[in-house]
Design an enzyme around this catalytic site. Structure first.
Site, mmCIF file in Angstrom:
data_model
loop_
_atom_site.group_PDB
_atom_site.id
_atom_site.type_symbol
_atom_site.label_atom_id
_atom_site.label_comp_id
_atom_site.label_asym_id
_atom_site.label_seq_id
_atom_site.Cartn_x
_atom_site.Cartn_y
_atom_site.Cartn_z
ATOM 1 N N CYS B 73 0.842 -1.203 0.000
ATOM 2 C CA CYS B 73 0.000 0.000 0.000
ATOM 3 C C CYS B 73 0.877 1.253 0.000
ATOM 4 O O CYS B 73 1.600 1.491 -0.967
ATOM 5 C CB CYS B 73 -0.979 -0.060 1.178
ATOM 6 S SG CYS B 73 -2.418 1.005 0.988
ATOM 7 N N HIS B 161 -3.671 -5.437 0.577
ATOM 8 C CA HIS B 161 -3.133 -5.885 1.862
ATOM 9 C C HIS B 161 -3.094 -7.410 1.965
ATOM 10 O O HIS B 161 -4.081 -8.022 2.369
ATOM 11 C CB HIS B 161 -3.947 -5.291 3.013
ATOM 12 C CG HIS B 161 -3.718 -3.821 3.162
ATOM 13 N ND1 HIS B 161 -2.660 -3.305 3.878
ATOM 14 C CD2 HIS B 161 -4.372 -2.766 2.633
ATOM 15 C CE1 HIS B 161 -2.687 -1.992 3.796
ATOM 16 N NE2 HIS B 161 -3.711 -1.629 3.057
ATOM 17 N N GLU B 163 -1.775 -9.096 4.144
ATOM 18 C CA GLU B 163 -1.672 -9.518 5.544
ATOM 19 C C GLU B 163 -3.016 -9.690 6.243
ATOM 20 O O GLU B 163 -3.077 -10.228 7.341
ATOM 21 C CB GLU B 163 -0.817 -8.520 6.332
ATOM 22 C CG GLU B 163 -1.427 -7.123 6.534
ATOM 23 C CD GLU B 163 -1.244 -6.171 5.364
ATOM 24 O OE1 GLU B 163 -1.008 -6.643 4.232
ATOM 25 O OE2 GLU B 163 -1.348 -4.951 5.563
#
Lengths: 305, 182
Positions: B73, B161, B163
């Site tokens: 990001c 993202h 994660e």
């Protein structure tokens, strides 16, 4: 994932070492985080732990009774009836951050008194990892982080689950035998129903949020949501039995998530949504509309304020 | 064990990047983004997301350390801005569910996700021009540059993202990055 058995052993050891022969207090909210922290601390120091549960009046339906039952094995449990004092503190407050602040302040006042009376040197808190991150990042303030230590002169603060995520805390809760807390309780925010009411808190809106949330939790059980609830947004016009009703607008929210950091709005079938709508408007005369929130997190958050 | 540190640009999900690495068995630590580059001893770095490129500390300097870097990001945007690419507000914010089309199936970072992957995103700004030496690895309907790579320098960026739990093949992205770091 953390190894729950090893974690419990280490946490109990740490609590025992840190607190020693002193007394400690913990604020029980009824949620899984503080319940796990309390169970760990009780295992470590027994009746030197004084669990305090403050009934803020912002709790879910039946919550106080359930707490009383779950923690009956802790003889030192104190239940404080503070509903009216919280409503007074919240009167006229509309800004979300101010609301959280007012609740935090009142909570500290209640807890401060109990802590002094219990002659406790230590404070145990159920702070988990995302609480710390969200507070540090200033997205939302969590009332169980900060505040209290400046007012009461504790010798130390112990946060046994500070490095865990919600799913890991649940795993530890299961291993501790706190099945009811895991199975029956969804995550519930520290400031309670107050963040499910947009604008000023009144006892009327609290009743709507509480009863409607009970309907939503009941109807959506089979969807196994990570969190499901009803929020009170404002007022709109409706018509009930030929009478115009200027009633509350209730938003239904149901999300699936692993850790609360991201969330997906659940896909519910029309029939279920209609049944929720019918039960809420049918049993609460002052509700005129029910909406379903389809927004994921991000861009929305899970709770409303 | 491979060590991959996470540089914190004050993002909401920074700690989840650390968790994702921990979960795949990588040695990892969280670093402040003002850490002097000479103090970094990792085999690879993840530059986290965050709210403001002005607050990205010394991230740009870490790109010269000659270790693999994965920008996530804002981390990807820092990479683009400091290596000659361009960053601007997107026309359409990318939030939550996005389907990313993988355009290069040989890409070391995201190639294994081809032909497409469902990701979770949260950004207003985006990379609008690739930096020199980079090629496009992924695109979507809401963002023309969802992933970019320079395999020669082992520099990679994803706009989404990997994660967070809702990203479908997030763990695979971290596995692939680990392979780059070995």
């Amino acid at each position: 994932m953390v190894d729950a058995e090893q974690f419990i052993e280490d946490a109990v050891e740490e609590l025992r070492e840190e607190i020693g022969d002193a007394n400690a207090v913990i604020a029980l909210s009824g949620g899984v985080d503080s319940s796990v922290a309390a169970a760990l601390a009780y295992e470590a120091i027994g009746d030197q732990l004084i669990p305090v549960y403050v009934d803020t009046g912002l709790m879910r339906k039946g919550e106080t009774d359930q707490i009383r039952e779950t923690f009956a094995y802790m003889e030192s449990l104190r239940i404080v009836e503070a509903q009216d004092r919280f409503l007074d503190a919240l009167s006229g407050v509309t800004d979300p951050e101010e609301k959280r602040h007012a609740i935090g302040e009142q909570f500290i006042r209640e807890f401060e008194r109990e802590a002094r009376e219990s002659d406790a040197d230590y404070l145990v808190q159920g702070t988990i990892y995302p609480d710390r991150i969200e507070s540090e990042g200033n997205i939302k303030s969590h009332h169980n982080v900060g505040g209290l230590p400046e007012r009461v002169d504790f010798e130390g603060i112990v946060e046994p689950v500070r490095d865990l995520y919600k799913d890991e805390v649940r795993d530890v809760a299961r291993t501790l035998g706190l099945e009811a807390i895991v199975a029956e309780r969804m995550p519930f925010p520290g400031p309670g129903l107050a963040v499910r009411i947009v604008g000023e808190i009144t006892s009327e809106k609290l009743t709507v949020a509480r009863e409607a949330t009970a309907v939503v939790e009941d109807e959506l059980e089979s969807y196994e949501p990570w969190q499901a609830f009803a929020a009170v947004l404002g007022k709109a016009t409706g018509v009930k039995g030929d009478n115009r009703v200027h009633g509350y607008v209730v938003a239904v929210r149901s999300v699936e998530s692993r850790d609360g950091m991201t969330a997906r709005a659940q896909e519910l079938d029309w029939e279920t949504l209609q049944r929720i709508q019918s039960r809420i408007t049918g049993t609460l005369p002052n509700v005129s509309r029910v909406l379903y929130d389809v927004t994921h997190k991000p861009p929305a958050t899970i709770e409303y304020e | 064990m491979v060590r991959i540190d996470v540089v914190d640009n004050h993002g909401q999900f920074t700690h989840l990047e650390q968790r994702a690495l921990r979960d795949i068995g990588v040695d990892t630590a969280l670093l402040d983004n003002t850490t002097p580059p000479e103090e970094i001893e990792a085999d690879g770095l993840v530059l986290s997301g965050g709210p403001d490129i002005a607050d990205s500390g010394r991230c740009a300097e870490y790109l010269d350390l000659e270790i693999p870097v994965l920008g996530i990001c804002l981390g990807m945007q820092v990479m683009a801005a400091s290596l000659g690419g361009q960053v601007d507000d997107g026309e359409y914010g990318g939030y939550a569910d996005v389907t990313v089309e993988i355009v290069d199936e040989n890409d070391p970072l995201v190639g294994s996700l081809a032909p497409e992957t469902r990701v979770w995103a949260s950004h207003a700004d985006e990379v609008t021009a690739l930096p020199r030496g980079f090629s496009l690895a992924g695109r979507s309907d809401v963002c023309a540059i969802e992933a970019m790579s320079d395999p020669d320098r082992d520099l990679y960026g994803v706009q989404w993202h990997p994660e967070v739990a809702h990203t479908e093949a997030g763990e695979e992205v971290f596995e692939n990055f680990r392979t780059c770091c070995e």
